[in-house]
Design a protein around this motif. Structure first.
Motif, PDB file in Angstrom:
ATOM      1  N   MET A   1       0.849  -1.172   0.000  1.00  0.00           N
ATOM      2  CA  MET A   1       0.000   0.000   0.000  1.00  0.00           C
ATOM      3  C   MET A   1       0.894   1.233   0.000  1.00  0.00           C
ATOM      4  O   MET A   1       1.684   1.436   0.916  1.00  0.00           O
ATOM      5  CB  MET A   1      -0.902  -0.060   1.240  1.00  0.00           C
ATOM      6  N   PRO A   2       0.793   2.060  -0.994  1.00  0.00           N
ATOM      7  CA  PRO A   2       1.622   3.261  -1.062  1.00  0.00           C
ATOM      8  C   PRO A   2       1.267   4.249   0.053  1.00  0.00           C
ATOM      9  O   PRO A   2       0.124   4.337   0.478  1.00  0.00           O
ATOM     10  CB  PRO A   2       1.299   3.858  -2.423  1.00  0.00           C
ATOM     11  N   VAL A   3       2.268   4.966   0.487  1.00  0.00           N
ATOM     12  CA  VAL A   3       2.077   5.977   1.530  1.00  0.00           C
ATOM     13  C   VAL A   3       2.111   7.349   0.876  1.00  0.00           C
ATOM     14  O   VAL A   3       2.988   7.630   0.063  1.00  0.00           O
ATOM     15  CB  VAL A   3       3.192   5.867   2.594  1.00  0.00           C
ATOM     16  N   GLN A   4       1.147   8.184   1.221  1.00  0.00           N
ATOM     17  CA  GLN A   4       1.092   9.538   0.693  1.00  0.00           C
ATOM     18  C   GLN A   4       1.933  10.442   1.599  1.00  0.00           C
ATOM     19  O   GLN A   4       1.772  10.420   2.814  1.00  0.00           O
ATOM     20  CB  GLN A   4      -0.352  10.037   0.673  1.00  0.00           C
ATOM     21  N   ALA A   5       2.847  11.173   1.029  1.00  0.00           N
ATOM     22  CA  ALA A   5       3.665  12.127   1.789  1.00  0.00           C
ATOM     23  C   ALA A   5       3.577  13.483   1.102  1.00  0.00           C
ATOM     24  O   ALA A   5       3.718  13.580  -0.119  1.00  0.00           O
ATOM     25  CB  ALA A   5       5.110  11.652   1.854  1.00  0.00           C
ATOM     26  N   GLU A   7       4.747  17.375   0.224  1.00  0.00           N
ATOM     27  CA  GLU A   7       6.021  18.024  -0.091  1.00  0.00           C
ATOM     28  C   GLU A   7       6.655  18.573   1.179  1.00  0.00           C
ATOM     29  O   GLU A   7       7.867  18.492   1.385  1.00  0.00           O
ATOM     30  CB  GLU A   7       5.802  19.146  -1.115  1.00  0.00           C
ATOM     31  N   SER A   8       5.823  19.107   2.081  1.00  0.00           N
ATOM     32  CA  SER A   8       6.305  19.643   3.350  1.00  0.00           C
ATOM     33  C   SER A   8       6.949  18.545   4.199  1.00  0.00           C
ATOM     34  O   SER A   8       8.014  18.739   4.793  1.00  0.00           O
ATOM     35  CB  SER A   8       5.136  20.283   4.105  1.00  0.00           C
ATOM     36  N   GLN A   9       6.314  17.376   4.269  1.00  0.00           N
ATOM     37  CA  GLN A   9       6.866  16.273   5.058  1.00  0.00           C
ATOM     38  C   GLN A   9       8.179  15.783   4.453  1.00  0.00           C
ATOM     39  O   GLN A   9       9.133  15.505   5.172  1.00  0.00           O
ATOM     40  CB  GLN A   9       5.869  15.116   5.146  1.00  0.00           C
ATOM     41  N   ILE A  10       8.245  15.704   3.143  1.00  0.00           N
ATOM     42  CA  ILE A  10       9.479  15.276   2.477  1.00  0.00           C
ATOM     43  C   ILE A  10      10.600  16.260   2.773  1.00  0.00           C
ATOM     44  O   ILE A  10      11.730  15.858   3.068  1.00  0.00           O
ATOM     45  CB  ILE A  10       9.239  15.116   0.954  1.00  0.00           C
ATOM     46  N   ASN A  11      10.310  17.553   2.730  1.00  0.00           N
ATOM     47  CA  ASN A  11      11.320  18.572   3.048  1.00  0.00           C
ATOM     48  C   ASN A  11      11.786  18.448   4.497  1.00  0.00           C
ATOM     49  O   ASN A  11      12.972  18.606   4.792  1.00  0.00           O
ATOM     50  CB  ASN A  11      10.776  19.981   2.777  1.00  0.00           C
ATOM     51  N   THR A  12      10.851  18.181   5.404  1.00  0.00           N
ATOM     52  CA  THR A  12      11.205  18.001   6.812  1.00  0.00           C
ATOM     53  C   THR A  12      12.147  16.812   6.977  1.00  0.00           C
ATOM     54  O   THR A  12      13.161  16.885   7.677  1.00  0.00           O
ATOM     55  CB  THR A  12       9.928  17.798   7.670  1.00  0.00           C
ATOM     56  N   TRP A  13      11.814  15.690   6.340  1.00  0.00           N
ATOM     57  CA  TRP A  13      12.671  14.499   6.419  1.00  0.00           C
ATOM     58  C   TRP A  13      14.050  14.779   5.830  1.00  0.00           C
ATOM     59  O   TRP A  13      15.065  14.345   6.373  1.00  0.00           O
ATOM     60  CB  TRP A  13      12.023  13.330   5.689  1.00  0.00           C
ATOM     61  N   ALA A  14      14.094  15.482   4.716  1.00  0.00           N
ATOM     62  CA  ALA A  14      15.375  15.794   4.078  1.00  0.00           C
ATOM     63  C   ALA A  14      16.233  16.666   4.982  1.00  0.00           C
ATOM     64  O   ALA A  14      17.442  16.439   5.129  1.00  0.00           O
ATOM     65  CB  ALA A  14      15.141  16.478   2.732  1.00  0.00           C
ATOM     66  N   THR A  15      15.623  17.650   5.620  1.00  0.00           N
ATOM     67  CA  THR A  15      16.353  18.522   6.546  1.00  0.00           C
ATOM     68  C   THR A  15      16.902  17.726   7.720  1.00  0.00           C
ATOM     69  O   THR A  15      18.066  17.885   8.109  1.00  0.00           O
ATOM     70  CB  THR A  15      15.431  19.656   7.066  1.00  0.00           C
ATOM     71  N   GLU A  16      16.085  16.827   8.291  1.00  0.00           N
ATOM     72  CA  GLU A  16      16.548  15.970   9.392  1.00  0.00           C
ATOM     73  C   GLU A  16      17.742  15.130   8.956  1.00  0.00           C
ATOM     74  O   GLU A  16      18.729  15.000   9.692  1.00  0.00           O
ATOM     75  CB  GLU A  16      15.422  15.042   9.857  1.00  0.00           C
ATOM     76  N   ALA A  17      17.660  14.554   7.767  1.00  0.00           N
ATOM     77  CA  ALA A  17      18.738  13.699   7.273  1.00  0.00           C
ATOM     78  C   ALA A  17      20.020  14.498   7.047  1.00  0.00           C
ATOM     79  O   ALA A  17      21.117  14.033   7.368  1.00  0.00           O
ATOM     80  CB  ALA A  17      18.305  13.017   5.970  1.00  0.00           C
ATOM     81  N   GLU A  18      19.880  15.687   6.518  1.00  0.00           N
ATOM     82  CA  GLU A  18      21.056  16.528   6.263  1.00  0.00           C
ATOM     83  C   GLU A  18      21.724  16.964   7.562  1.00  0.00           C
ATOM     84  O   GLU A  18      22.950  17.097   7.622  1.00  0.00           O
ATOM     85  CB  GLU A  18      20.645  17.750   5.443  1.00  0.00           C
ATOM     86  N   GLN A  19      20.949  17.168   8.630  1.00  0.00           N
ATOM     87  CA  GLN A  19      21.507  17.577   9.919  1.00  0.00           C
ATOM     88  C   GLN A  19      22.143  16.397  10.653  1.00  0.00           C
ATOM     89  O   GLN A  19      22.947  16.587  11.552  1.00  0.00           O
ATOM     90  CB  GLN A  19      20.413  18.197  10.804  1.00  0.00           C
TER      91      GLN A  19
END
Length: 81
Positions: A1-5, A7-19
């Motif tokens: 089952m695909p998960v809907q994410a 753009e805001s959530q994706i940006n948040t995850w990317a920022t967390e990963a970069e930090q």
């Protein structure tokens, strides 16, 4: 089952990963089954008949235990005889 994410959530995850992530926090157990000892437990497969499973489940219910708890107790009792 695909998960809907969003753009805001994706940006948040990317920022967390970069930090970077706190490894101690990631290793901290939270959800899932609790550990039973210092090392991971192993799964052992046992073949039982339908009648054996029904008897096991009935006894487990009477003792307010899960099937696994009952089997572990029975093994522990046999080991300490």
């Amino acid at each position: 089952m695909p998960v809907q994410a969003s753009e805001s959530q994706i940006n948040t995850w990317a920022t967390e990963a970069e930090q970077g992530y706190d490894v101690a926090l990631l290793k901290k157990r939270g959800r899932g089954r609790p550990g039973r000892g210092a090392t991971p437990s192993r799964v052992v497969t046992v073949r039982l008949t339908e009648a054996e499973i029904a008897a096991l489940d009935s006894l487990a219910a009477k003792k307010h235990m899960s099937r696994s708890e009952l089997v572990r107790k029975a093994i522990a009792d046999l080991i300490t005889e």
